[in-house]
Design an enzyme around this catalytic site. Structure first.
Site, PDB file in Angstrom:
ATOM      1  CG  HIS A 147      -1.720   1.191   1.490  1.00 18.23           C
ATOM      2  ND1 HIS A 147      -2.968   1.539   0.929  1.00 18.23           N
ATOM      3  CD2 HIS A 147      -1.434   2.432   2.137  1.00 18.23           C
ATOM      4  CE1 HIS A 147      -3.450   2.531   1.262  1.00 18.23           C
ATOM      5  NE2 HIS A 147      -2.295   3.292   2.000  1.00 18.23           N
ATOM      6  CD  GLU A 148       2.019   3.502   3.670  1.00 18.70           C
ATOM      7  OE1 GLU A 148       2.398   4.735   3.114  1.00 18.70           O
ATOM      8  OE2 GLU A 148       0.970   3.289   4.250  1.00 18.70           O
ATOM      9  CG  HIS A 151       0.281   6.143  -0.658  1.00 20.78           C
ATOM     10  ND1 HIS A 151      -0.773   6.977  -1.284  1.00 20.78           N
ATOM     11  CD2 HIS A 151       0.188   5.776   0.728  1.00 20.78           C
ATOM     12  CE1 HIS A 151      -1.651   6.460  -0.228  1.00 20.78           C
ATOM     13  NE2 HIS A 151      -1.510   5.872   0.586  1.00 20.78           N
ATOM     14  CD  GLU A 209      -4.245   6.566   2.426  1.00 21.92           C
ATOM     15  OE1 GLU A 209      -4.245   5.306   2.444  1.00 21.92           O
ATOM     16  OE2 GLU A 209      -3.739   7.663   2.543  1.00 21.92           O
TER      17      GLU A 209
END
Length: 288
Positions: A147-148, A151, A209
């Protein structure tokens, strides 16, 4: 020179000065407007983005921010913990397509009770030891790291800084990285992905997100981690928050329930990627 002549000269100079200032303002507004019209880009999922800054400039900001983070927050002195996190991170990083041009990622495990992790432009990843109390296994940790990384791949930092700039709240942010702690520096960290920001950036934050969830789920599955564990992770997060998390309206993150439901909808594709990864021999075995 007579007083009348001097007075006329002063008026003329002021008028000329005012005209120059007005011209400069018009030129600046025109330039910014042109930039806003031409700086639209598409994210990896096809969403329209505003990116006003060169990627190299945002990368430099990320690298500088990470260097300061390392100065201010101690890294863990537990070798086994660092090796474990790096093992998981490296498996997920290996699935980042070469087109993103990030050859060398740096992963640091920070000794902090925060249940969090982040990735910054320039290939920097930070994981707080507190996260390992909630991410119970390698698969759940991979969900967070994926997930990070997403970004960064989707250039959400550039998008956030650009939006702040366009709304005149971030004109001097690029110059606030070094020096003493300040509100502007905290804001810059938030825009790059460390922490959260409530305000004009908020609606974009929630979209970003959710987009990172999509990209990150695929990355972890392609690395051979079990995608269903992403749902388990957020169930753990909900329990750890003890019902104290902010309402979705006031948070840049979707609510736990919303996030879990969205992830469940993505499982068919993620499971297909996971099975393909296993067939290719990608079966991570990271332990602590």
């Amino acid at each position: 020179m007579s007083s009348a002549t001097s007075f006329r000269s002063t008026l003329h100079n002021k008028a000329r000065s005012t005209g120059v200032k007005r011209w400069a303002r018009r030129a600046l507004i025109t330039g910014i407007s042109a930039a806003l019209l031409t700086a639209c880009a598409s994210s990896p999922t096809g969403r329209q983005q505003l990116k006003l800054f060169p990627s190299s400039e945002i990368d430099q900001m990320g690298v500088q921010s990470f260097a300061q983070m390392k100065e201010e927050t101690p890294a863990t002195n537990k070798t086994t913990t660092s090796q474990y996190v790096n093992c998981v991170a490296n498996q997920v990083i290996a699935q980042v397509p070469a087109k993103y041009g990030i050859d060398n990622w740096e992963v640091v495990v920070f000794d902090s009770e925060q249940v969090n992790a982040f990735a910054l432009p320039g290939g920097k990843v930070g994981v707080y030891t507190g996260l390992l109390e909630v991410a119970e296994n390698q698969h759940q940790l991979a969900a967070v790291i994926g997930h990070e990384l997403a970004h960064v791949l989707a250039e959400h930092g550039n998008e956030r800084v650009s939006t702040a700039y366009a709304t005149q709240t971030g004109l001097a942010l690029a110059y606030k990285i070094s020096g003493e702690p300040s509100e502007q520096k905290d804001q810059l960290f938030a825009l790059l992905g460390i922490g959260s920001q409530v305000g004009v950036i908020l609606p974009f934050g929630r979209i970003q997100e959710s987009e990172a969830d999509i990209i990150g789920l695929e990355l972890m599955a392609e690395a051979g981690f079990q995608p269903e564990q992403a749902v388990s992770l957020w169930e753990n997060m909900a329990k750890a928050s003890g019902g104290q998390s902010q309402p979705e309206l006031l948070s840049t993150h979707p609510s736990h329930d919303r996030r879990i439901k969205d992830l469940q909808k993505l499982m068919p594709k993620a499971n297909a990627l996971y099975e393909k990864a296993k067939a290719a021999g990608r079966v991570p075995n990271c332990t602590i």
